[in-house]
Each structure stands twice: as structure tokens, then as C-alpha cells.
Design an enzyme around this catalytic site. Structure first.
Site, PDB file in Angstrom:
ATOM      1  N   ASP A 247      42.072  43.340  45.753  1.00  0.00           N
ATOM      2  CA  ASP A 247      41.973  42.054  45.062  1.00  0.00           C
ATOM      3  C   ASP A 247      40.754  41.295  45.576  1.00  0.00           C
ATOM      4  O   ASP A 247      39.927  40.800  44.796  1.00  0.00           O
ATOM      5  CB  ASP A 247      43.246  41.244  45.302  1.00  0.00           C
ATOM      6  CG  ASP A 247      43.173  39.878  44.635  1.00  0.00           C
ATOM      7  OD1 ASP A 247      42.756  39.818  43.468  1.00  0.00           O
ATOM      8  OD2 ASP A 247      43.520  38.878  45.294  1.00  0.00           O
ATOM      9  N   ASP A 251      36.705  40.801  43.626  1.00  0.00           N
ATOM     10  CA  ASP A 251      36.078  39.512  43.296  1.00  0.00           C
ATOM     11  C   ASP A 251      34.683  39.465  43.913  1.00  0.00           C
ATOM     12  O   ASP A 251      33.719  39.037  43.290  1.00  0.00           O
ATOM     13  CB  ASP A 251      36.908  38.331  43.833  1.00  0.00           C
ATOM     14  CG  ASP A 251      37.779  37.698  42.755  1.00  0.00           C
ATOM     15  OD1 ASP A 251      38.302  38.451  41.904  1.00  0.00           O
ATOM     16  OD2 ASP A 251      37.928  36.464  42.759  1.00  0.00           O
TER      17      ASP A 251
HETATM   18  C1  IPM Z   1      43.752  39.834  39.846  1.00  0.00           C
HETATM   19  C2  IPM Z   1      44.288  38.452  40.039  1.00  0.00           C
HETATM   20  C3  IPM Z   1      45.796  38.510  40.288  1.00  0.00           C
HETATM   21  C4  IPM Z   1      46.019  39.370  41.526  1.00  0.00           C
HETATM   22  C5  IPM Z   1      46.482  37.142  40.432  1.00  0.00           C
HETATM   23  C6  IPM Z   1      46.269  36.294  39.212  1.00  0.00           C
HETATM   24  C7  IPM Z   1      47.936  37.285  40.745  1.00  0.00           C
HETATM   25  O1  IPM Z   1      43.616  37.792  41.066  1.00  0.00           O
HETATM   26  O2  IPM Z   1      44.199  40.533  38.922  1.00  0.00           O
HETATM   27  O3  IPM Z   1      42.866  40.239  40.616  1.00  0.00           O
HETATM   28  O4  IPM Z   1      45.926  38.846  42.646  1.00  0.00           O
HETATM   29  O5  IPM Z   1      46.298  40.540  41.380  1.00  0.00           O
HETATM   30 MG    MG Z   2      42.015  38.882  41.858  1.00  0.00          MG
END
Ligand code: IPM
Ligand code: MG
Length: 356
Positions: A247, A251
Site C-alpha cells: 500500500d 503510493d
Molecule cells: C488502496 C487504498 C486502500 C488500501 C484504502 C482506501 C483502504 O489506499 O487501495 O491502496 O489501503 O488498500
Molecule cells: Mg493505498
């Protein structure tokens, strides 16, 4: 015979970007002799408002009866103060992934050459970025036991990071299989110097690697990986990692592709696969035509490739996106300060014009 697609726009910019991608899917599908039937379902805050729950049974049923799912995004300030099990993220997205058995989240991080100067990172660093991050999606910290207790010393909160051998084995196997279709190099990311779950992770990945002599494997600690991603991203082909690390790293990696608005994803492993942009519902820009529809359009490309075995159709979509970007068109997230930009709808239209 029409192929049924569950369409879950969700909240915020989800309702703006999903229609653009649906139109792309219709257009390209037709060319390849596929006729789609799009069936809309409620999810997230939109579902809470309409039905009281973030993931209605009817939505799950619709997903199970479909050949693929296209999801926008869920969540927003309006629902942030609800009890946690009712909140869109924990109450809808996570159970949807879990219930459909979608244990692998594929996030290709690719930099279109026209966007080399869109990233906040130096052009010579990001140029040539082309990696696939495979995030384990139904285990780890997200799904381990959680609790909260009041003690005389104050409150205690616990999240548990659990992995079983089998959970690691299946995601590792997928990583090696997908690496064989790419440059044959897997980086497994863990924190084996500290975490027991990571030590098991590393052992199992090594064991599965023996089935794939044609693939090279290296292990990297997650903190080092965060640094290497911005130091020298071209070193990566396939990254495989646990849920929470994936995660965070994706990002970060999205900035290598210019913007998080470029990051598509496919969640696979069950009967039906789920396609969604990796960004969220962006309530701050919702309703203003500022959202970038490309991550969702690229998610539809992944759908054509993965669920409908049409890699050529996926390639056409990517070429159309590349061509529109090469002409200098940008959405707000990609535009330089002071530069004009296309609206969500205009960008969708430009890409479809290239495809037509
Ligand atoms: C992602 C998002 C989700 C996650 C959230 C919205 C729960 O950040 O798909 O990366 O953490 O998996
Ligand atoms: Mg995410």
C-alpha cells in the site's frame, strides 16, 4: 452474448472517472467483437446513504455474477466519523477484496515518455520506469486480529500481522510467473531483520523460487526499497510484498509515473477480477472536472488483457493514452503550474478520439 461487467463508481471522483473508462471499454470491446452489459452497483458512502451499509448484499451478488468489476473509489469526509465497520474503506473495500478472494493486487508503474517532466523527481531518475508491483491483498496487517482495551495505564490498541505459508506461496508463485512474461527479475520486499512474518515470507519465497530457475530473485528490506524506488527505479522489474508495505510503496512509486492519477490496478485470484485506479476518492477535487481518468482507463486495459484475454486491445488503449499525452494534453494533476489543462471529460474524449 453480452458480457456482464459490474460497475461500482462509488464516491467522490469515482463517479466522474468511471463513465470515461466505461466508454473506452465499450468502444474498444466493440472492435474486438465484445458486447458489454454494464450493471451498476452501490458501494461505499453512496451505498451507506442509499441503504445504510457500505457493501450491500446486492452489490456482492452483482459482482459474483459478473465477468469483471470496475470500481471507482470509496470514502469521503461525510462518512469518516461513522463507526469503523461502517466506514467505506473498512466496511466496503476490504470485505469486497476478501469475499471475492482477490489476494493479489497488480499495480503496474509505467512512465509514459511524454510525462518524464511531470514527476516531482528528476527526469534522469524516472526515465524508463517500468515495473509491476504485486501487493498481497487479503492478509497481513489489514486482516489480522485487532483489538482495543482500556487498562489502568491507559488504552491499548493491537493490530496483528499474520501470514500463512500458503498465503505467501501463492503470491510468490504469481510473482515469478508474471516475471517470466517480463524481464525475469523479482524483488521480494520484507522486513526480515525485525518481523517474524517477514522471516517466514523470505523462506517461502526462496522455496518457491526453486520452481523458477529462469527468474532472478533478490530480497530487499522495505525501508531500503522506499529509498531505492526514488534513487534508481529502473533496477526494478517485479516487486512482490505484503499488504501494508505494498500500500505504502505503491503510493510512493506512483510518483515515478508522473502522478497517482496514472496508477491502474487489477486485483485477481478469485472467480472474478476487480479493476480500479490505485488512487482514492479525492474529495478535495470531486465534482470539478479536475480528476485524471487515465488510471481508470488503464485499469480497463488491464481488464481486457486479464479477464478477456485481449492483450492487443489493452495495447491499443495504452498507445492512445501515450499519443494524447505526447500531444501535450494534461489533466490538472499532470499540468505544470500555470499551464492549462483538460477536464476529466475532455481527457476521456481525447483518448477515445485516438481510439476511434
Ligand atoms: C488502496 C487504498 C486502500 C488500501 C484504502 C482506501 C483502504 O489506499 O487501495 O491502496 O489501503 O488498500
Ligand atoms: Mg493505498
Amino acid at each position: 452474448m453480452a458480457r456482464k461487467i459490474a460497475v461500482l463508481p462509488g464516491d467522490g471522483i469515482g463517479v466522474e472517472i468511471v463513465p470515461e473508462a466505461v466508454r473506452v471499454l465499450e468502444l474498444v470491446g466493440r472492435r474486438y467483437g465484445l458486447e458489454f452489459e454494464f450493471a451498476e452497483g452501490l458501494i461505499g458512502g453512496a451505498a451507506i446513504d442509499a441503504t445504510g451499509v457500505p457493501l450491500p448484499e446486492a452489490t456482492l451478488k452483482l459482482c459474483r455474477e459478473s465477468e469483471a468489476i470496475l470500481l471507482g473509489a470509496v470514502g469521503g469526509p461525510k462518512w469518516d466519523d461513522l463507526p469503523v465497520h461502517l466506514r467505506p474503506e473498512v466496511g466496503a473495500l476490504l470485505p469486497l477484496r476478501k469475499q471475492l478472494g482477490l489476494y493479489a493486487n497488480l499495480r503496474p508503474v509505467f512512465l509514459f515518455p511524454a510525462l518524464e517532466d511531470a514527476s516531482t523527481l528528476k527526469q534522469e531518475v524516472v526515465a524508463g520506469t517500468d515495473m509491476l508491483v504485486i501487493r498481497e491483498l487479503t492478509g497481513g496487517l489489514y486482516f489480522g486480529e485487532k483489538k482495543r482495551e482500556k487498562t489502568p495505564e491507559g488504552e491499548v490498541a493491537v493490530d496483528t500481522l499474520v501470514y500463512t505459508t500458503e498465503e505467501i506461496r501463492r503470491i510468490a508463485r504469481l510473482a515469478f510467473q508474471l516475471a517470466m512474461k517480463r524481464r525475469g527479475q523479482v524483488t521480494s520486499v520484507d522486513k526480515a531483520n525485525v518481523l517474524e512474518s517477514s522471516r517466514l515470507w523470505r523462506e517461502v519465497v526462496n522455496e518457491v523460487h526453486r520452481e523458477f530457475p529462469g527468474v532472478t530473485l533478490n530480497h530487499m528490506y522495505v525501508d531500503n526499497c522506499a529509498m531505492q524506488l526514488v534513487r534508481y527505479p529502473r533496477q526494478f522489474d517485479v516487486i512482490v510484498t505484503e499488504n501494508m508495505f505494498g500500500d505504502i510503496l505503491t503510493d510512493q512509486a506512483s510518483m515515478l509515473s508522473g502522478s497517482i492519477g496514472m496508477l491502474a490496478s487489477a486485483s485477481i485470484g478469485g472467480q472474478v477480477a476487480l479493476y480500479e485506479p490505485a488512487h482514492g476518492s479525492a474529495p478535495d477535487i470531486a465534482g470539478q472536472g479536475k480528476a485524471n481518468p487515465i488510471a481508470t482507463i488503464l485499469s480497463v486495459a488491464l481488464m481486457l488483457e486479464t479477464s478477456f484475454d485481449l492483450p492487443q486491445a489493452a495495447g491499443e488503449i495504452r498507445l492512445a493514452v501515450a499519443a494524447v499525452l505526447a500531444e501535450g494534453h494534461r489533466t490538472a494533476d499532470l499540468a505544470a503550474p500555470g499551464q492549462g489543462y483538460e477536464s476529466t471529460q475532455e481527457m476521456g474524449e481525447l483518448i477515445r478520439a485516438k481510439l476511434a
